[in-house]
Enzyme design. Structure first.
Site, PDB file in Angstrom:
ATOM      1  CB  SER A 250     -22.459  -4.429  36.930  1.00  0.00           C
ATOM      2  OG  SER A 250     -23.636  -3.509  36.283  1.00  0.00           O
TER       3      SER A 250
ATOM      4  CB  SER B 195     -42.558  -2.200  33.621  1.00  0.00           C
ATOM      5  OG  SER B 195     -43.074  -1.377  33.240  1.00  0.00           O
TER       6      SER B 195
ATOM      7  CE1 TYR C 239     -36.617   3.734  31.637  1.00  0.00           C
ATOM      8  CE2 TYR C 239     -38.367   4.841  32.605  1.00  0.00           C
ATOM      9  CZ  TYR C 239     -37.291   3.947  32.747  1.00  0.00           C
ATOM     10  OH  TYR C 239     -37.294   3.040  33.936  1.00  0.00           O
TER      11      TYR C 239
ATOM     12  CE  LYS D 298     -38.014   0.258  32.013  1.00  0.00           C
ATOM     13  NZ  LYS D 298     -37.335  -0.961  32.269  1.00  0.00           N
TER      14      LYS D 298
HETATM   15  N1  LIG Z   1     -33.965   3.528  39.495  1.00  0.00           N
HETATM   16  C1  LIG Z   1     -35.138   3.736  39.504  1.00  0.00           C
HETATM   17  O1  LIG Z   1     -35.559   4.792  40.017  1.00  0.00           O
HETATM   18  C2  LIG Z   1     -36.167   2.981  38.622  1.00  0.00           C
HETATM   19  C3  LIG Z   1     -37.215   2.940  38.330  1.00  0.00           C
HETATM   20  C4  LIG Z   1     -38.202   2.413  37.600  1.00  0.00           C
HETATM   21  C5  LIG Z   1     -37.629   1.344  36.797  1.00  0.00           C
HETATM   22  N2  LIG Z   1     -36.219   1.202  36.758  1.00  0.00           N
HETATM   23  C6  LIG Z   1     -35.834   0.035  35.905  1.00  0.00           C
HETATM   24  O2  LIG Z   1     -34.944  -0.582  36.734  1.00  0.00           O
HETATM   25  C7  LIG Z   1     -34.020  -1.347  35.867  1.00  0.00           C
HETATM   26  C8  LIG Z   1     -32.648  -1.452  36.577  1.00  0.00           C
HETATM   27  O3  LIG Z   1     -32.085  -0.153  36.508  1.00  0.00           O
HETATM   28  P1  LIG Z   1     -31.390   0.578  38.072  1.00  0.00           P
HETATM   29  O4  LIG Z   1     -32.061   1.683  38.375  1.00  0.00           O
HETATM   30  O5  LIG Z   1     -30.975  -0.624  38.870  1.00  0.00           O
HETATM   31  O6  LIG Z   1     -30.030   1.376  37.174  1.00  0.00           O
HETATM   32  P2  LIG Z   1     -28.473   1.002  37.136  1.00  0.00           P
HETATM   33  O7  LIG Z   1     -28.109   1.084  38.698  1.00  0.00           O
HETATM   34  O8  LIG Z   1     -27.835   2.121  36.162  1.00  0.00           O
HETATM   35  O9  LIG Z   1     -28.426  -0.350  36.567  1.00  0.00           O
HETATM   36  C9  LIG Z   1     -28.537  -0.840  35.433  1.00  0.00           C
HETATM   37  C10 LIG Z   1     -28.100  -2.168  35.011  1.00  0.00           C
HETATM   38  O10 LIG Z   1     -28.485  -2.411  33.646  1.00  0.00           O
HETATM   39  C11 LIG Z   1     -27.449  -2.773  33.041  1.00  0.00           C
HETATM   40  N3  LIG Z   1     -27.282  -2.431  31.495  1.00  0.00           N
HETATM   41  C12 LIG Z   1     -27.579  -1.256  30.739  1.00  0.00           C
HETATM   42  N4  LIG Z   1     -27.730  -1.447  29.518  1.00  0.00           N
HETATM   43  C13 LIG Z   1     -27.257  -2.815  29.441  1.00  0.00           C
HETATM   44  C14 LIG Z   1     -27.112  -3.408  28.131  1.00  0.00           C
HETATM   45  N5  LIG Z   1     -27.238  -2.890  27.082  1.00  0.00           N
HETATM   46  N6  LIG Z   1     -26.988  -4.824  28.172  1.00  0.00           N
HETATM   47  C15 LIG Z   1     -26.628  -5.380  29.608  1.00  0.00           C
HETATM   48  N7  LIG Z   1     -26.876  -4.764  30.570  1.00  0.00           N
HETATM   49  C16 LIG Z   1     -27.053  -3.340  30.570  1.00  0.00           C
HETATM   50  C17 LIG Z   1     -25.890  -2.199  33.627  1.00  0.00           C
HETATM   51  O11 LIG Z   1     -24.944  -3.126  33.448  1.00  0.00           O
HETATM   52  P3  LIG Z   1     -23.733  -2.759  32.892  1.00  0.00           P
HETATM   53  O12 LIG Z   1     -23.476  -1.239  32.586  1.00  0.00           O
HETATM   54  O13 LIG Z   1     -22.373  -3.286  33.771  1.00  0.00           O
HETATM   55  O14 LIG Z   1     -23.703  -3.668  31.733  1.00  0.00           O
HETATM   56  C18 LIG Z   1     -26.494  -2.197  35.021  1.00  0.00           C
HETATM   57  O15 LIG Z   1     -26.195  -3.406  35.756  1.00  0.00           O
HETATM   58  C19 LIG Z   1     -33.948  -0.673  34.525  1.00  0.00           C
HETATM   59  O16 LIG Z   1     -34.712  -1.286  33.734  1.00  0.00           O
HETATM   60  C20 LIG Z   1     -34.822   0.875  35.014  1.00  0.00           C
HETATM   61  O17 LIG Z   1     -35.418   1.006  33.787  1.00  0.00           O
HETATM   62  C21 LIG Z   1     -35.544   1.716  37.573  1.00  0.00           C
END
Ligand SMILES: NC(=O)c1ccc[n+]([C@@H]2O[C@H](COP(=O)([O-])OP(=O)(O)OC[C@H]3O[C@@H](n4cnc5c(N)ncnc54)[C@H](OP(=O)(O)O)[C@@H]3O)[C@@H](O)[C@H]2O)c1
Length: 289
Positions: free
Chosen positions: A27, A147, A161, A165
């Protein structure tokens, strides 16, 4: 058709043309970018959200959105059953759903820590356990676990966090070896900082307030992590990498993606620098030295 594609076995050829892809957490952010990109490339994409709206999210180009909360085994099973009933197969799973909690380790309650692990680690495990019987029966499949560079290096004031990971890293390394004989490929994507909804969704440990012994240093580190994420890379880079991995017959164990210096510092620099110097530089980058 290039030389690599010409050599792909039948399962990979199927994937290239009609592959069914499940992306958890589609989403927003990285998951949404991956879902839109693969959908535009002709894959049959099912993205998940806990909110499960009737229609695809605004701005999305029409991939299917299904309800899934990765902290609930029933919810995971129901979503995967729904996709299987529609498509009869699942070729790719991107375990992407996740969130973050910030705060000193001492300030993070066990309940808060459990919640972080329940989403970021057990969520991945639940989805893998539900998808693997399907992939083994098919004799093919690809699982990509998201990760973080924080899964390679412990990040100050993101202890839980990072722990979640690191756990995903260990699980994925093992899973990869166990399922290879069944034709299932497994790999990790380790993003650096990306501009997504992650920063706004980040929770702070309840005890990490003004009364905390760590309050001043936490405040400094939090401001820097938020600034770095706001200036982070475009999630489309992850989507392009995912597409490349899908077309790779034998993926590497892990792929870093993001700003060049972040990849360098958690890779080569970490290997060649003395451990204490690396730690000092890491703390300096969070305003903590
Ligand atoms: N952004 C960064 O800098 C970064 C860096 C390294 C790794 N990551 C990783 O990338 C992944 C995606 O993060 P993002 O940065 O894209 O964050 P985001 O924009 O906040 O998206 C997170 C997504 O995860 C879903 N979500 C959260 N908790 C959930 C649950 N309990 N069950 C099902 N869905 C859930 C949310 O969907 P709903 O709320 O609609 O359910 C949303 O679609 C994560 O694993 C994060 O740790 C991000």
């Amino acid at each position: 058709m290039n030389q690599m594609q010409a050599g792909l076995p039948q399962a990979a050829e199927h994937l290239r043309t009609r592959g069914v892809v499940l992306i958890t957490g589609a989403s927003s952010g990285i998951g949404k970018a991956c879902a839109e990109h693969l959908h535009a490339r002709g894959f049959r994409v099912y993205g998940t959200s806990r909110r499960a709206p009737e229609a695809p999210p605004p701005g999305s180009s029409g991939f299917q959105l299904v309800a899934m909360d990765v902290t609930s085994e029933d919810s995971v099973t129901a979503a995967i059953r729904q996709i299987l009933a529609r498509e009869g197969r699942i070729d790719v799973v991107l375990n992407n759903a996740g969130d973050g909690i910030a705060g000193a380790v001492e300030d993070t309650s066990i309940e808060e820590a459990r919640r972080q692990l329940d989403t970021n680690f057990f969520g991945v495990l639940r989805v893998c356990r539900a998808a693997l019987p399907i992939m083994r029966a098919q004799g093919s499949g690809l699982i990509v676990n998201i990760s973080s560079l924080g899964g390679l290096v412990g990040l100050p004031f993101q202890g839980l966090y990072s722990a979640s990971k690191f756990a995903v890293e260990g699980l994925t390394e093992v899973l990869r070896m166990e399922v290879r004989p069944f034709g299932v490929r497994v790999t990790l994507i380790e993003p650096g900082d990306f501009r997504t909804g992650f920063t706004a969704q980040r929770r702070k440990a309840a005890a990490a307030d003004g009364h905390s012994a760590y309050a001043v240093r936490f405040g400094k580190a939090l401001a820097i992590m938020e600034r770095d994420e706001a200036g982070g890379a475009d999630p489309l880079a992850v989507a392009r990498l995912l597409e490349r991995i899908i077309h790779t017959q034998s993926p590497l164990p892990r792929y870093k993606v993001g700003r060049f210096f972040q990849k360098l510092s958690t890779g080569l620099l970490r290997q060649i620098l003395p451990q204490k110097l690396f730690e000092y530089l890491l703390m300096m980058s969070y305003g903590l030295s």
